[in-house]
Design a protein around this motif. Structure first.
Motif, PDB file in Angstrom:
ATOM      1  N   MET A 301     -72.267 -42.021  15.632  1.00  0.00           N
ATOM      2  CA  MET A 301     -72.504 -41.474  14.298  1.00  0.00           C
ATOM      3  C   MET A 301     -71.253 -40.788  13.775  1.00  0.00           C
ATOM      4  O   MET A 301     -70.839 -40.991  12.625  1.00  0.00           O
ATOM      5  CB  MET A 301     -73.667 -40.486  14.379  1.00  0.00           C
ATOM      6  CG  MET A 301     -74.024 -39.861  13.065  1.00  0.00           C
ATOM      7  SD  MET A 301     -75.455 -38.803  13.262  1.00  0.00           S
ATOM      8  CE  MET A 301     -74.699 -37.385  14.011  1.00  0.00           C
ATOM      9  N   ASP A 304     -68.602 -43.159  12.808  1.00  0.00           N
ATOM     10  CA  ASP A 304     -68.894 -43.786  11.526  1.00  0.00           C
ATOM     11  C   ASP A 304     -68.570 -42.842  10.371  1.00  0.00           C
ATOM     12  O   ASP A 304     -68.041 -43.251   9.329  1.00  0.00           O
ATOM     13  CB  ASP A 304     -70.371 -44.207  11.476  1.00  0.00           C
ATOM     14  CG  ASP A 304     -70.603 -45.344  10.508  1.00  0.00           C
ATOM     15  OD1 ASP A 304     -71.699 -45.411   9.906  1.00  0.00           O
ATOM     16  OD2 ASP A 304     -69.690 -46.184  10.346  1.00  0.00           O
ATOM     17  N   MET A 305     -68.899 -41.584  10.581  1.00  0.00           N
ATOM     18  CA  MET A 305     -68.588 -40.599   9.553  1.00  0.00           C
ATOM     19  C   MET A 305     -67.084 -40.529   9.333  1.00  0.00           C
ATOM     20  O   MET A 305     -66.598 -40.481   8.187  1.00  0.00           O
ATOM     21  CB  MET A 305     -69.120 -39.224   9.959  1.00  0.00           C
ATOM     22  CG  MET A 305     -70.617 -39.084   9.777  1.00  0.00           C
ATOM     23  SD  MET A 305     -71.299 -37.688  10.670  1.00  0.00           S
ATOM     24  CE  MET A 305     -70.802 -36.328   9.635  1.00  0.00           C
ATOM     25  N   GLU A 308     -65.884 -43.575   7.404  1.00  0.00           N
ATOM     26  CA  GLU A 308     -66.207 -43.539   5.984  1.00  0.00           C
ATOM     27  C   GLU A 308     -65.297 -42.581   5.233  1.00  0.00           C
ATOM     28  O   GLU A 308     -64.864 -42.852   4.126  1.00  0.00           O
ATOM     29  CB  GLU A 308     -67.674 -43.130   5.796  1.00  0.00           C
ATOM     30  CG  GLU A 308     -68.629 -44.110   6.433  1.00  0.00           C
ATOM     31  CD  GLU A 308     -69.862 -44.343   5.591  1.00  0.00           C
ATOM     32  OE1 GLU A 308     -70.193 -43.434   4.787  1.00  0.00           O
ATOM     33  OE2 GLU A 308     -70.481 -45.404   5.708  1.00  0.00           O
TER      34      GLU A 308
ATOM     35  N   GLY B  15     -75.423 -33.137  15.271  1.00  0.00           N
ATOM     36  CA  GLY B  15     -74.748 -34.203  14.533  1.00  0.00           C
ATOM     37  C   GLY B  15     -75.516 -34.595  13.285  1.00  0.00           C
ATOM     38  O   GLY B  15     -74.946 -34.757  12.195  1.00  0.00           O
ATOM     39  N   LEU B  16     -76.843 -34.747  13.446  1.00  0.00           N
ATOM     40  CA  LEU B  16     -77.671 -35.128  12.306  1.00  0.00           C
ATOM     41  C   LEU B  16     -77.633 -34.049  11.228  1.00  0.00           C
ATOM     42  O   LEU B  16     -77.509 -34.340  10.030  1.00  0.00           O
ATOM     43  CB  LEU B  16     -79.116 -35.339  12.769  1.00  0.00           C
ATOM     44  CG  LEU B  16     -79.405 -36.641  13.498  1.00  0.00           C
ATOM     45  CD1 LEU B  16     -80.794 -36.608  14.101  1.00  0.00           C
ATOM     46  CD2 LEU B  16     -79.272 -37.824  12.553  1.00  0.00           C
ATOM     47  N   GLY B  18     -75.319 -31.912  10.673  1.00  0.00           N
ATOM     48  CA  GLY B  18     -74.011 -31.956  10.014  1.00  0.00           C
ATOM     49  C   GLY B  18     -73.917 -33.098   9.020  1.00  0.00           C
ATOM     50  O   GLY B  18     -73.455 -32.936   7.882  1.00  0.00           O
ATOM     51  N   LEU B  19     -74.379 -34.267   9.450  1.00  0.00           N
ATOM     52  CA  LEU B  19     -74.297 -35.453   8.599  1.00  0.00           C
ATOM     53  C   LEU B  19     -75.093 -35.259   7.318  1.00  0.00           C
ATOM     54  O   LEU B  19     -74.586 -35.483   6.202  1.00  0.00           O
ATOM     55  CB  LEU B  19     -74.825 -36.670   9.366  1.00  0.00           C
ATOM     56  CG  LEU B  19     -75.053 -37.939   8.548  1.00  0.00           C
ATOM     57  CD1 LEU B  19     -73.730 -38.474   8.032  1.00  0.00           C
ATOM     58  CD2 LEU B  19     -75.766 -38.987   9.394  1.00  0.00           C
ATOM     59  N   GLU B  22     -73.618 -32.787   4.982  1.00  0.00           N
ATOM     60  CA  GLU B  22     -72.441 -33.357   4.318  1.00  0.00           C
ATOM     61  C   GLU B  22     -72.842 -34.260   3.156  1.00  0.00           C
ATOM     62  O   GLU B  22     -72.130 -34.354   2.157  1.00  0.00           O
ATOM     63  CB  GLU B  22     -71.662 -34.161   5.353  1.00  0.00           C
ATOM     64  CG  GLU B  22     -70.214 -34.380   5.008  1.00  0.00           C
ATOM     65  CD  GLU B  22     -69.538 -35.196   6.095  1.00  0.00           C
ATOM     66  OE1 GLU B  22     -69.478 -36.427   5.950  1.00  0.00           O
ATOM     67  OE2 GLU B  22     -69.102 -34.583   7.098  1.00  0.00           O
ATOM     68  N   ARG B  23     -73.986 -34.922   3.296  1.00  0.00           N
ATOM     69  CA  ARG B  23     -74.399 -35.878   2.275  1.00  0.00           C
ATOM     70  C   ARG B  23     -75.313 -35.252   1.235  1.00  0.00           C
ATOM     71  O   ARG B  23     -75.999 -35.967   0.508  1.00  0.00           O
ATOM     72  CB  ARG B  23     -75.115 -37.066   2.932  1.00  0.00           C
ATOM     73  CG  ARG B  23     -74.253 -37.854   3.867  1.00  0.00           C
ATOM     74  CD  ARG B  23     -73.061 -38.466   3.157  1.00  0.00           C
ATOM     75  NE  ARG B  23     -72.085 -38.993   4.095  1.00  0.00           N
ATOM     76  CZ  ARG B  23     -71.956 -40.289   4.386  1.00  0.00           C
ATOM     77  NH1 ARG B  23     -72.744 -41.181   3.824  1.00  0.00           N
ATOM     78  NH2 ARG B  23     -71.048 -40.667   5.253  1.00  0.00           N
ATOM     79  N   VAL B 110     -78.818 -44.681  13.309  1.00  0.00           N
ATOM     80  CA  VAL B 110     -78.100 -43.455  12.986  1.00  0.00           C
ATOM     81  C   VAL B 110     -76.596 -43.682  13.088  1.00  0.00           C
ATOM     82  O   VAL B 110     -75.811 -43.027  12.402  1.00  0.00           O
ATOM     83  CB  VAL B 110     -78.547 -42.321  13.942  1.00  0.00           C
ATOM     84  CG1 VAL B 110     -77.707 -41.090  13.758  1.00  0.00           C
ATOM     85  CG2 VAL B 110     -80.006 -42.015  13.726  1.00  0.00           C
ATOM     86  N   ALA B 111     -76.221 -44.631  13.942  1.00  0.00           N
ATOM     87  CA  ALA B 111     -74.799 -44.900  14.126  1.00  0.00           C
ATOM     88  C   ALA B 111     -74.178 -45.570  12.898  1.00  0.00           C
ATOM     89  O   ALA B 111     -72.971 -45.681  12.812  1.00  0.00           O
ATOM     90  CB  ALA B 111     -74.594 -45.776  15.347  1.00  0.00           C
ATOM     91  N   HIS B 112     -75.007 -46.021  11.989  1.00  0.00           N
ATOM     92  CA  HIS B 112     -74.492 -46.554  10.720  1.00  0.00           C
ATOM     93  C   HIS B 112     -74.924 -45.594   9.633  1.00  0.00           C
ATOM     94  O   HIS B 112     -75.982 -45.734   9.017  1.00  0.00           O
ATOM     95  CB  HIS B 112     -75.048 -47.948  10.458  1.00  0.00           C
ATOM     96  CG  HIS B 112     -74.754 -48.896  11.578  1.00  0.00           C
ATOM     97  ND1 HIS B 112     -73.573 -49.593  11.645  1.00  0.00           N
ATOM     98  CD2 HIS B 112     -75.468 -49.242  12.678  1.00  0.00           C
ATOM     99  CE1 HIS B 112     -73.571 -50.344  12.743  1.00  0.00           C
ATOM    100  NE2 HIS B 112     -74.702 -50.142  13.386  1.00  0.00           N
ATOM    101  N   VAL B 113     -74.054 -44.590   9.426  1.00  0.00           N
ATOM    102  CA  VAL B 113     -74.500 -43.400   8.701  1.00  0.00           C
ATOM    103  C   VAL B 113     -74.952 -43.688   7.275  1.00  0.00           C
ATOM    104  O   VAL B 113     -75.919 -43.085   6.798  1.00  0.00           O
ATOM    105  CB  VAL B 113     -73.405 -42.308   8.704  1.00  0.00           C
ATOM    106  CG1 VAL B 113     -73.232 -41.765  10.103  1.00  0.00           C
ATOM    107  CG2 VAL B 113     -72.094 -42.860   8.187  1.00  0.00           C
ATOM    108  N   SER B 114     -74.266 -44.590   6.622  1.00  0.00           N
ATOM    109  CA  SER B 114     -74.656 -44.819   5.225  1.00  0.00           C
ATOM    110  C   SER B 114     -76.051 -45.411   5.132  1.00  0.00           C
ATOM    111  O   SER B 114     -76.860 -44.997   4.298  1.00  0.00           O
ATOM    112  CB  SER B 114     -73.651 -45.756   4.548  1.00  0.00           C
ATOM    113  OG  SER B 114     -72.405 -45.126   4.454  1.00  0.00           O
TER     114      SER B 114
END
Lengths: 477, 214
Positions: A301, A304-305, A308, B15-16, B18-19, B22-23, B110-114
């Motif tokens: 993850m 990937d971040m 991007e 991680g989640l 944070g992701l 961020e979005r 999840v590994a493909h965040v978009s």
């Protein structure tokens, strides 16, 4: 190596190969409380000798002989009569089952002498273990009964113990009688004033003689009485001796053989090992899933971040460093996702998580992922142990893989049911058949695995098909 | 959008969080197990909950149970569950009553965040998000082979994307065709498979899934 010792009490060599049916000889005989033990530890010999006539163990021995002798006689007679008729009728069809019943009956009869030995002699002998019936049916029963080693040993017991107890009882009775007679001689001699005529025709004042030696005076009478008294202290040992001998027979012939005890021990430890390994694998799978897998996902993850973020900025689009970094991140991300997939395949082969919800769920998942359309039908009344479920699952997995790879079938069906205390699993496919078990192949591995729980895997695969693979796994092991 | 995260692995949970932060999400709470999840949602109901199915104590399906229960108690709550392995049953249980605001993804996604974030946004907005892997398995396992065989390859692609919960626009983008073309394909699919008319995107997910599992 010498053969196991045949003398009571002497321990056999511990690692000698024991022939089937060799009696179990205790390395340490159960000394306390047994009528066969001559003395309690620490008690002086004289005290033991003087206590003998009134010792509890002596009276136990007397009682034992008194009870065991008639019972042994009755058993012996029954055995003889039944065997006679069985042998006589053996020419007809009735005789053979009758003989089988005799063997079985002897085995069951063993309960009585064991109980007697336990209560009166302090000899604790376990009943020999029953062999569970592998197949049902009349002829398997007949075969198993006639070949029942423990039954034959019980028959041997009846035959050998009968003279031992009867002779023992007789000897003890006679000896006691004689000792009593000697002891009470003075009183009898005094009260009844008997006379005997010796070879010279002279009347003697006695009722007893030893050759020329007539017991006709007070000193001689008292001497005889003393002898009788001494004898009273010796007779108990006859009783205890015979009782001990019979007790040994019970232990030799009516108890479990060393081989069967070892088998029982091995079965228990193997079951434990199988369950243990299943639990260990589950734990490993869980650790991998919760720890390692999650961490890999987080890694992917974040890669990937980063990727991007690097792609987002237009200003850095021409920078060769950025371009290179993007390439590397791309590759890193692919490696990470690849690792996730590989790890998942590994953990799935260790322990399928779907199994936690039951065999039917897990098999349904297997069927849906199978290369060949497969139908699953599960009919289990009770949920089997995790080890059995796991083995069943992997059997179906391997068998379905085989069907998909080799059979050219258009469809397969999996049925699971319990029958007579065993889980019966059947995988049927309509393919071309002609399947064989390749040594070292997946199916051979399955057979090994199935055998660790005393199961069976068979396959009927005539050329041209259809193929049916059957797996039987015992439940409630 | 307000989100609550339930995941037992600390690394992944952070991680989640944070992701999603961020979005543009507001992370209301990040908890390690089902009990804490229930407590957190009761205390402060978010728009969407992202829940790992397998969590302590039994590591079977506590997350799923909690998610279904919370959805019943808080009808406005959208739920996205994820698991390590595909279990078509989970999808069925989740979608049993309502298909709006429900998602089921594989953890790998999840590994493909978009894609992941898009799925969370879709679910939070009341749509459906099913992992493509789940759809693939459903289609492979479906006994309606005759019906599926009647579809053209393109139509099957569209069907799969429909089952994932994508809108026509999203499907058009994915397949690089015009939305009109997508509408035509969808119409053909509904006719060929004799699916009942369903208005919204998430309703048609239900229709497709029902068809596949019948």
């Amino acid at each position: 190596m010498a053969a196991p010792s045949a003398f009571p009490g002497a321990p056999g060599p511990p690692d000698a190969p024991v022939p089937t049916g060799a009696p179990v000889l205790p390395a340490r005989s159960p000394a306390t409380g047994s009528a066969s033990a001559p003395a309690a530890p620490g008690r002086p010999l004289t005290a033991t000798l003087f206590r003998a006539p009134v010792d509890r163990r002596t009276w136990s021995a007397y009682l034992y002989l008194a009870v065991a002798a008639p019972i042994g006689l009755a058993a012996f007679v029954t055995l003889a009569v039944a065997s006679f008729f069985g042998a006589l009728l053996a020419v007809t069809l009735v005789g053979i089952p009758l003989l089988a019943l005799v063997v079985l009956g002897a085995r069951e009869y063993g309960v009585l002498p064991r109980a007697l030995a336990r209560e009166l002699l302090g000899e604790h002998v376990e009943a020999p273990r029953r062999r569970s019936a592998r197949k049902v049916g009349f002829f398997p029963w007949l075969q198993a009964s006639l070949g029942d080693l423990d039954g034959w040993r019980a028959i041997a017991f009846v035959v050998v113990s009968f003279p031992v107890t009867v002779v023992g009882a007789w000897v003890v009775t006679v000896a006691t009688g004689m000792a009593l007679a000697l002891l009470t001689y003075p009183a009898y001699w005094y009260l009844f004033d008997p006379t005997q005529t010796d070879e010279n025709g002279v009347a003697r004042d006695s009722a007893m003689q030893f050759g020329e030696f007539y017991i006709d005076t007070w000193p001689r009478a008292l001497l005889v009485s003393a002898a009788g008294l001494a004898a009273m202290f010796v007779v108990p040992w006859f009783a205890r001796g015979f009782a001990m001998l019979d007790g040994l027979l019970v232990r030799w012939l009516l108890g479990p053989t060393r081989i069967s005890e070892r088998v029982e021990d091995l079965e228990a430890t193997r079951a434990h090992a199988v369950d243990d390994s299943a639990a260990t694998l589950r734990r490993i799978e869980r650790d991998l899933h919760d720890g390692t897998q999650a961490r890999l996902v987080a890694l992917a993850m974040q890669l990937d971040m980063a990727k991007e973020r690097l792609t987002a900025g237009d200003a850095t689009a021409d920078d060769p460093d950025v371009a290179r970094a993007r390439e590397l991140l791309d590759e890193a991300h692919r490696n990470a996702t690849g690792a996730i997939t590989e790890l998942r395949d590994v953990t799935r082969s260790i322990h399928p998580p779907a199994l936690d919800r039951g065999l039917d769920e897990a098999l349904a998942t297997l069927a849906s992922r199978s290369g060949v359309p497969a139908r699953v039908e599960t009919r289990l009344a009770v949920r089997p142990s995790p080890a059995i479920e796991t083995i069943a699952y992997y059997c179906v997995a391997e068998l379905l893989t085989n069907v998909a790879k080799h059979s050219g079938a258009s469809g397969a069906s999996v049925t699971v049911a319990d029958r007579d205390g065993a889980l019966v699993l059947r995988v049927h496919d309509d393919g071309r058949g002609g399947a064989t078990v390749v040594p070292g192949g997946g199916l051979a591995g399955l057979q090994d695995r199935v055998r660790t729980v005393d199961g069976r895997l068979t396959r009927a695969s005539p050329p041209g098909g259809p193929t049916v693979a059957t797996v039987e796994l015992p439940l409630g092991a | 959008m307000r989100v609550t995260i339930a995941e037992d692995s600390a690394v992944l949970r952070e991680g989640l969080a944070g992701l999603l932060a961020e979005r543009g999400f507001e992370v209301v709470a990040a908890v390690p197990d089902a009990v804490a999840l229930r407590a957190a949602v009761e205390a402060d109901v978010p728009d969407v909950a992202v829940v790992d199915i397998r969590m302590p104590p039994t590591h079977t399906d506590e997350g799923l149970r909690a998610a279904i229960e919370l959805r019943q108690r808080f009808p406005t709550l959208a739920v996205l569950v994820f698991s390590q392995y595909v279990e078509t049953r989970y999808a069925a249980e989740l979608l049993a009553e309502r298909s709006d605001g429900v998602g089921y993804l594989l953890k790998d996604r999840v590994a493909h965040v978009s894609e992941f974030v898009a799925a969370v946004e879709r679910v939070a907005a009341g749509g459906t998000a099913l992992d493509p892997e789940v759809v693939t398995q459903l289609m492979a396992a479906s006994r309606r082979t005759d019906g599926l065989d009647a579809l053209t390859p393109r139509e099957r692609e569209v069907l799969a994307l429909m089952a994932e919960g994508r809108s026509n626009t999203a499907i058009a983008t994915e397949l690089v065709v015009t939305p009109r073309a997508v509408e035509k394909h969808v119409g053909n699919i509904f006719t060929k498979l004799d699916l009942p008319e369903s208005g919204t995107d998430h309703r048609r997910v239900l229709a497709v899934l029902r068809y596949l599992r019948s």
